[in-house]
Scaffold this motif. Sequence first.
Motif, PDB file in Angstrom:
ATOM      1  N   LEU A   1       0.836  -1.194   0.000  1.00  8.64           N
ATOM      2  CA  LEU A   1       0.000   0.000   0.000  1.00  8.64           C
ATOM      3  C   LEU A   1       0.872   1.247   0.000  1.00  8.64           C
ATOM      4  O   LEU A   1       2.051   1.191   0.343  1.00  8.64           O
ATOM      5  N   ARG A   2       0.282   2.371  -0.360  1.00  8.10           N
ATOM      6  CA  ARG A   2       0.992   3.645  -0.419  1.00  8.10           C
ATOM      7  C   ARG A   2       0.479   4.568   0.678  1.00  8.10           C
ATOM      8  O   ARG A   2      -0.681   4.495   1.079  1.00  8.10           O
ATOM      9  N   SER A   3       1.347   5.473   1.132  1.00  7.62           N
ATOM     10  CA  SER A   3       0.996   6.400   2.207  1.00  7.62           C
ATOM     11  C   SER A   3       1.767   7.704   2.052  1.00  7.62           C
ATOM     12  O   SER A   3       2.857   7.721   1.473  1.00  7.62           O
ATOM     13  N   SER A   4       1.212   8.777   2.611  1.00 11.25           N
ATOM     14  CA  SER A   4       1.884  10.078   2.586  1.00 11.25           C
ATOM     15  C   SER A   4       2.752  10.308   3.825  1.00 11.25           C
ATOM     16  O   SER A   4       3.502  11.282   3.880  1.00 11.25           O
ATOM     17  N   ARG A   5       2.618   9.445   4.813  1.00  5.64           N
ATOM     18  CA  ARG A   5       3.432   9.561   6.036  1.00  5.64           C
ATOM     19  C   ARG A   5       4.043   8.199   6.343  1.00  5.64           C
ATOM     20  O   ARG A   5       3.429   7.165   6.105  1.00  5.64           O
ATOM     21  N   TYR A   6       5.251   8.242   6.899  1.00  2.00           N
ATOM     22  CA  TYR A   6       5.944   7.004   7.237  1.00  2.00           C
ATOM     23  C   TYR A   6       6.670   7.207   8.549  1.00  2.00           C
ATOM     24  O   TYR A   6       7.353   8.219   8.738  1.00  2.00           O
ATOM     25  N   LEU A   7       6.513   6.265   9.450  1.00  2.00           N
ATOM     26  CA  LEU A   7       7.245   6.298  10.711  1.00  2.00           C
ATOM     27  C   LEU A   7       8.432   5.359  10.576  1.00  2.00           C
ATOM     28  O   LEU A   7       8.267   4.148  10.444  1.00  2.00           O
ATOM     29  N   GLN A   8       9.623   5.924  10.572  1.00  2.00           N
ATOM     30  CA  GLN A   8      10.848   5.147  10.412  1.00  2.00           C
ATOM     31  C   GLN A   8      11.277   4.659  11.800  1.00  2.00           C
ATOM     32  O   GLN A   8      12.045   5.315  12.501  1.00  2.00           O
ATOM     33  N   CYS A   9      10.733   3.515  12.195  1.00  2.00           N
ATOM     34  CA  CYS A   9      10.994   2.995  13.540  1.00  2.00           C
ATOM     35  C   CYS A   9      12.470   2.711  13.776  1.00  2.00           C
ATOM     36  O   CYS A   9      12.949   2.857  14.901  1.00  2.00           O
ATOM     37  N   ALA A  10      13.200   2.327  12.739  1.00  2.00           N
ATOM     38  CA  ALA A  10      14.633   2.081  12.922  1.00  2.00           C
ATOM     39  C   ALA A  10      15.330   3.331  13.450  1.00  2.00           C
ATOM     40  O   ALA A  10      16.220   3.237  14.295  1.00  2.00           O
ATOM     41  N   ARG A  11      14.932   4.503  12.964  1.00  2.00           N
ATOM     42  CA  ARG A  11      15.542   5.750  13.435  1.00  2.00           C
ATOM     43  C   ARG A  11      15.157   6.061  14.878  1.00  2.00           C
ATOM     44  O   ARG A  11      15.992   6.481  15.669  1.00  2.00           O
ATOM     45  N   VAL A  12      13.885   5.863  15.212  1.00  2.00           N
ATOM     46  CA  VAL A  12      13.472   6.177  16.578  1.00  2.00           C
ATOM     47  C   VAL A  12      14.087   5.195  17.573  1.00  2.00           C
ATOM     48  O   VAL A  12      14.361   5.549  18.715  1.00  2.00           O
TER      49      VAL A  12
ATOM     50  N   PRO B   1      -4.520   9.333  -4.727  1.00  2.00           N
ATOM     51  CA  PRO B   1      -5.038  10.683  -4.955  1.00  2.00           C
ATOM     52  C   PRO B   1      -4.018  11.462  -5.791  1.00  2.00           C
ATOM     53  O   PRO B   1      -2.817  11.165  -5.740  1.00  2.00           O
ATOM     54  N   PRO B   2      -4.465  12.450  -6.575  1.00  2.00           N
ATOM     55  CA  PRO B   2      -3.557  13.164  -7.483  1.00  2.00           C
ATOM     56  C   PRO B   2      -2.327  13.758  -6.794  1.00  2.00           C
ATOM     57  O   PRO B   2      -1.225  13.695  -7.337  1.00  2.00           O
ATOM     58  N   GLU B   3      -2.496  14.301  -5.582  1.00  2.45           N
ATOM     59  CA  GLU B   3      -1.355  14.922  -4.900  1.00  2.45           C
ATOM     60  C   GLU B   3      -0.284  13.908  -4.522  1.00  2.45           C
ATOM     61  O   GLU B   3       0.902  14.217  -4.503  1.00  2.45           O
ATOM     62  N   LEU B   4      -0.673  12.671  -4.255  1.00  4.97           N
ATOM     63  CA  LEU B   4       0.301  11.626  -3.942  1.00  4.97           C
ATOM     64  C   LEU B   4       0.909  11.059  -5.230  1.00  4.97           C
ATOM     65  O   LEU B   4       2.114  10.804  -5.290  1.00  4.97           O
ATOM     66  N   ALA B   5       0.090  10.912  -6.254  1.00  2.00           N
ATOM     67  CA  ALA B   5       0.575  10.397  -7.540  1.00  2.00           C
ATOM     68  C   ALA B   5       1.626  11.319  -8.154  1.00  2.00           C
ATOM     69  O   ALA B   5       2.481  10.862  -8.918  1.00  2.00           O
ATOM     70  N   ALA B   6       1.593  12.595  -7.798  1.00  2.00           N
ATOM     71  CA  ALA B   6       2.530  13.571  -8.366  1.00  2.00           C
ATOM     72  C   ALA B   6       3.916  13.505  -7.731  1.00  2.00           C
ATOM     73  O   ALA B   6       4.851  14.144  -8.206  1.00  2.00           O
ATOM     74  N   ILE B   7       4.062  12.727  -6.659  1.00  2.00           N
ATOM     75  CA  ILE B   7       5.331  12.631  -5.927  1.00  2.00           C
ATOM     76  C   ILE B   7       5.951  11.274  -6.218  1.00  2.00           C
ATOM     77  O   ILE B   7       5.268  10.244  -6.130  1.00  2.00           O
ATOM     78  N   PRO B   8       7.251  11.202  -6.508  1.00  2.00           N
ATOM     79  CA  PRO B   8       7.890   9.893  -6.710  1.00  2.00           C
ATOM     80  C   PRO B   8       7.782   9.040  -5.446  1.00  2.00           C
ATOM     81  O   PRO B   8       7.967   9.537  -4.339  1.00  2.00           O
ATOM     82  N   ALA B   9       7.493   7.770  -5.625  1.00  2.19           N
ATOM     83  CA  ALA B   9       7.355   6.846  -4.496  1.00  2.19           C
ATOM     84  C   ALA B   9       8.720   6.306  -4.080  1.00  2.19           C
ATOM     85  O   ALA B   9       9.567   6.026  -4.923  1.00  2.19           O
ATOM     86  N   ILE B  10       8.913   6.171  -2.773  1.00  2.63           N
ATOM     87  CA  ILE B  10      10.128   5.538  -2.263  1.00  2.63           C
ATOM     88  C   ILE B  10       9.730   4.400  -1.329  1.00  2.63           C
ATOM     89  O   ILE B  10       8.664   4.410  -0.732  1.00  2.63           O
ATOM     90  N   LYS B  11      10.607   3.416  -1.206  1.00  2.72           N
ATOM     91  CA  LYS B  11      10.381   2.245  -0.349  1.00  2.72           C
ATOM     92  C   LYS B  11      11.373   2.322   0.810  1.00  2.72           C
ATOM     93  O   LYS B  11      12.497   1.890   0.685  1.00  2.72           O
TER      94      LYS B  11
END
Length: 193
Positions: free
Chosen positions: A27-38, A177-187
């Motif tokens: 799935l895709r999301s606009s927010r990501y919690l990088q638990c490794a960093r925390v 949504p269009p605003e998310l589709a306009a941003i390159p996706a990262i994994k």
Amino acid sequence: MDDEQVLAEFRAADALLEGHFILSSGLRSSRYLQCARVLMNPVRASRLAAALASRIPAEIRESLDAVVSPAMGGVIIGHEMGRALGIDAMFVERPTGTFELRRGFALAPGAKVLMVEDVVTTGLSSREAIRAIGEAGGVVVAAASLVDRTSGPVDLGVPYFALMKLDVPTYAADALPPELAAIPAIKPGSRAA
């Protein structure tokens, strides 16, 4: 710790990311919690694990024999939960695509286990880890995670406890949504989508 205090820990570690992310579930999301960093700071990791352990009812905490977490994301929080609970911590991993205990880890038949993850989104990895623990002879009596991203109830087959609930919409890759589709996706996670 309430949700805002937990989010403050993520912000302090620059671990609350904004953008277009491909989650482990695909799935895709606009927010990501990088638990490794925390969790990279041992003092912070210990503090978060102690707070999560306090959310688990005493009767469950006192019955536990071990903590088991899925590799990769759950290894650090699983270890810290073992420390907070005063019990052994081990992890399952996917050497051939299916979770299993390796590295000499073993559970006594009927051992009562807490399965711990960093983030639960769909519950798929949690259910797979719980199945592997059962196949190794353990009995998962509860599950826990730092972050509940399920955006609703999730059935893991056992009581589930999270330190924080984060409701962020997720989208299928073909329904952005269009605003998310306009941003390159990262994994950013540890698993290929």
